[in-house]
Write a protein that holds these residues in place. Structure first.
Motif, PDB file in Angstrom:
ATOM      1  N   MET A 237     -31.882   5.181 -66.377  1.00 14.75           N
ATOM      2  CA  MET A 237     -33.069   4.947 -67.188  1.00 14.75           C
ATOM      3  C   MET A 237     -32.753   4.994 -68.677  1.00 14.75           C
ATOM      4  N   LEU A 238     -31.892   5.902 -69.106  1.00 16.44           N
ATOM      5  CA  LEU A 238     -31.597   6.025 -70.531  1.00 16.44           C
ATOM      6  C   LEU A 238     -30.655   4.957 -71.043  1.00 16.44           C
ATOM      7  N   ASP A 239     -30.140   4.098 -70.173  1.00 17.07           N
ATOM      8  CA  ASP A 239     -29.279   3.007 -70.611  1.00 17.07           C
ATOM      9  C   ASP A 239     -30.019   2.031 -71.503  1.00 17.07           C
ATOM     10  N   ASN A 240     -31.342   2.048 -71.456  1.00 18.71           N
ATOM     11  CA  ASN A 240     -32.126   1.114 -72.254  1.00 18.71           C
ATOM     12  C   ASN A 240     -32.479   1.659 -73.638  1.00 18.71           C
ATOM     13  N   ILE A 241     -31.996   2.866 -73.967  1.00 17.18           N
ATOM     14  CA  ILE A 241     -32.243   3.464 -75.280  1.00 17.18           C
ATOM     15  C   ILE A 241     -30.924   3.544 -76.024  1.00 17.18           C
ATOM     16  N   LYS A 242     -30.885   2.932 -77.220  1.00 22.09           N
ATOM     17  CA  LYS A 242     -29.653   2.906 -78.005  1.00 22.09           C
ATOM     18  C   LYS A 242     -29.905   3.479 -79.395  1.00 22.09           C
ATOM     19  N   VAL A 243     -29.098   4.432 -79.797  1.00 21.78           N
ATOM     20  CA  VAL A 243     -29.128   4.913 -81.174  1.00 21.78           C
ATOM     21  C   VAL A 243     -28.195   3.996 -81.954  1.00 21.78           C
ATOM     22  N   LEU A 244     -28.745   3.306 -82.964  1.00 24.17           N
ATOM     23  CA  LEU A 244     -27.978   2.298 -83.683  1.00 24.17           C
ATOM     24  C   LEU A 244     -27.273   2.857 -84.915  1.00 24.17           C
ATOM     25  N   CYS A 245     -28.014   3.514 -85.771  1.00 24.64           N
ATOM     26  CA  CYS A 245     -27.451   4.046 -87.005  1.00 24.64           C
ATOM     27  C   CYS A 245     -28.476   4.980 -87.636  1.00 24.64           C
ATOM     28  N   HIS A 246     -28.042   6.146 -88.068  1.00 25.69           N
ATOM     29  CA  HIS A 246     -28.935   7.094 -88.734  1.00 25.69           C
ATOM     30  C   HIS A 246     -30.132   7.384 -87.819  1.00 25.69           C
ATOM     31  N   SER A 247     -31.349   7.048 -88.230  1.00 25.93           N
ATOM     32  CA  SER A 247     -32.535   7.266 -87.403  1.00 25.93           C
ATOM     33  C   SER A 247     -32.955   6.022 -86.636  1.00 25.93           C
ATOM     34  N   SER A 248     -32.149   4.997 -86.665  1.00 30.18           N
ATOM     35  CA  SER A 248     -32.485   3.725 -86.041  1.00 30.18           C
ATOM     36  C   SER A 248     -32.233   3.762 -84.541  1.00 30.18           C
ATOM     37  N   ILE A 249     -33.284   3.405 -83.786  1.00 32.82           N
ATOM     38  CA  ILE A 249     -33.223   3.412 -82.325  1.00 32.82           C
ATOM     39  C   ILE A 249     -33.774   2.097 -81.798  1.00 32.82           C
ATOM     40  N   LYS A 250     -33.170   1.606 -80.724  1.00 38.81           N
ATOM     41  CA  LYS A 250     -33.652   0.412 -80.032  1.00 38.81           C
ATOM     42  C   LYS A 250     -33.935   0.776 -78.585  1.00 38.81           C
ATOM     43  N   ILE A 251     -35.125   0.392 -78.109  1.00 35.33           N
ATOM     44  CA  ILE A 251     -35.493   0.603 -76.717  1.00 35.33           C
ATOM     45  C   ILE A 251     -35.704  -0.772 -76.094  1.00 35.33           C
ATOM     46  N   GLU A 252     -34.966  -1.040 -75.030  1.00 36.73           N
ATOM     47  CA  GLU A 252     -35.056  -2.321 -74.332  1.00 36.73           C
ATOM     48  C   GLU A 252     -35.721  -2.111 -72.981  1.00 36.73           C
ATOM     49  N   GLY A 253     -36.727  -2.892 -72.731  1.00 33.69           N
ATOM     50  CA  GLY A 253     -37.436  -2.843 -71.458  1.00 33.69           C
ATOM     51  C   GLY A 253     -38.272  -4.092 -71.356  1.00 33.69           C
ATOM     52  N   GLU A 254     -39.486  -3.924 -70.835  1.00 35.33           N
ATOM     53  CA  GLU A 254     -40.421  -5.041 -70.806  1.00 35.33           C
ATOM     54  C   GLU A 254     -40.614  -5.603 -72.207  1.00 35.33           C
ATOM     55  N   LYS A 255     -40.595  -4.721 -73.176  1.00 32.75           N
ATOM     56  CA  LYS A 255     -40.686  -5.076 -74.598  1.00 32.75           C
ATOM     57  C   LYS A 255     -39.473  -4.498 -75.314  1.00 32.75           C
ATOM     58  N   ILE A 256     -39.116  -5.102 -76.441  1.00 30.96           N
ATOM     59  CA  ILE A 256     -38.033  -4.599 -77.294  1.00 30.96           C
ATOM     60  C   ILE A 256     -38.682  -3.873 -78.466  1.00 30.96           C
ATOM     61  N   ILE A 257     -38.336  -2.591 -78.619  1.00 30.89           N
ATOM     62  CA  ILE A 257     -38.955  -1.740 -79.632  1.00 30.89           C
ATOM     63  C   ILE A 257     -37.865  -1.132 -80.506  1.00 30.89           C
ATOM     64  N   TYR A 258     -38.047  -1.239 -81.815  1.00 27.90           N
ATOM     65  CA  TYR A 258     -37.133  -0.612 -82.768  1.00 27.90           C
ATOM     66  C   TYR A 258     -37.878   0.450 -83.555  1.00 27.90           C
ATOM     67  N   PHE A 259     -37.165   1.515 -83.888  1.00 30.58           N
ATOM     68  CA  PHE A 259     -37.668   2.552 -84.781  1.00 30.58           C
ATOM     69  C   PHE A 259     -36.736   2.625 -85.984  1.00 30.58           C
ATOM     70  N   ASP A 260     -37.302   2.560 -87.178  1.00 28.27           N
ATOM     71  CA  ASP A 260     -36.554   2.710 -88.429  1.00 28.27           C
ATOM     72  C   ASP A 260     -35.260   1.898 -88.456  1.00 28.27           C
ATOM     73  N   PRO A 261     -35.332   0.573 -88.261  1.00 24.15           N
ATOM     74  CA  PRO A 261     -34.098  -0.218 -88.224  1.00 24.15           C
ATOM     75  C   PRO A 261     -33.340  -0.152 -89.550  1.00 24.15           C
ATOM     76  N   PHE A 262     -32.040   0.097 -89.445  1.00 23.97           N
ATOM     77  CA  PHE A 262     -31.195   0.261 -90.625  1.00 23.97           C
ATOM     78  C   PHE A 262     -29.765  -0.148 -90.270  1.00 23.97           C
ATOM     79  N   LYS A 263     -29.143  -0.880 -91.159  1.00 23.22           N
ATOM     80  CA  LYS A 263     -27.768  -1.370 -90.984  1.00 23.22           C
ATOM     81  C   LYS A 263     -27.639  -2.227 -89.729  1.00 23.22           C
ATOM     82  N   ILE A 264     -28.580  -3.138 -89.551  1.00 22.16           N
ATOM     83  CA  ILE A 264     -28.540  -4.091 -88.443  1.00 22.16           C
ATOM     84  C   ILE A 264     -27.515  -5.163 -88.823  1.00 22.16           C
ATOM     85  N   THR A 265     -26.554  -5.423 -87.958  1.00 16.21           N
ATOM     86  CA  THR A 265     -25.419  -6.284 -88.308  1.00 16.21           C
ATOM     87  C   THR A 265     -25.564  -7.740 -87.880  1.00 16.21           C
TER      88      THR A 265
END
Length: 125
Positions: A1-29
């Motif tokens: 279940m947690l495979d769909n949650i990714k910590v990207l950078c600093h406080s930036s998180i991506k949740i992938e599921g039925e919908k794609i949700i980002y929190f505080d996106p930062f340093k997106i490459t």
């Protein structure tokens, strides 16, 4: 279940599921253009980064931000796709239910309580 949650950078998180949700996106490459929702908890550059948000938005991306970001948010997405939030409230936005609480530091002057910045809690099934 947690495979769909990714910590990207600093406080930036991506949740992938039925919908794609980002929190505080930062340093997106890359230009993903896949966000259904983007939550930004406050106006500091590492939590609200217009350049990073531009790499994630698509035509109907919903943006959830604090009221101090009103002008900046309207420059990124259509106004009907923005929800301005404040602490200690429950919201339903485009079918997504979440709540907020006040986010501040008691020992740092750059995160004062009176700014009404938020932490966001989403319930997932």
């Amino acid at each position: 279940m947690l495979d769909n949650i990714k910590v990207l950078c600093h406080s930036s998180i991506k949740i992938e599921g039925e919908k794609i949700i980002y929190f505080d996106p930062f340093k997106i490459t890359e230009d993903y253009s896949d966000a259904d929702y983007i939550f930004c908890t406050h106006s500091h550059y590492d939590h609200f980064s217009p350049n990073d948000i531009k790499r994630l938005i698509k035509e109907n991306t919903k943006l959830v931000v604090t009221k101090d970001l009103k002008k900046e948010a309207k420059e990124l997405v259509r106004e009907e796709n923005i929800l301005f939030v404040e602490p200690d409230k429950e919201y339903v936005f485009d079918g997504l239910k979440f709540s907020t609480t006040n986010a501040y530091n008691i020992d740092k002057q750059f995160h004062p309580k009176e700014n009404n910045w938020v932490r966001i809690y989403c319930g997932f099934r």
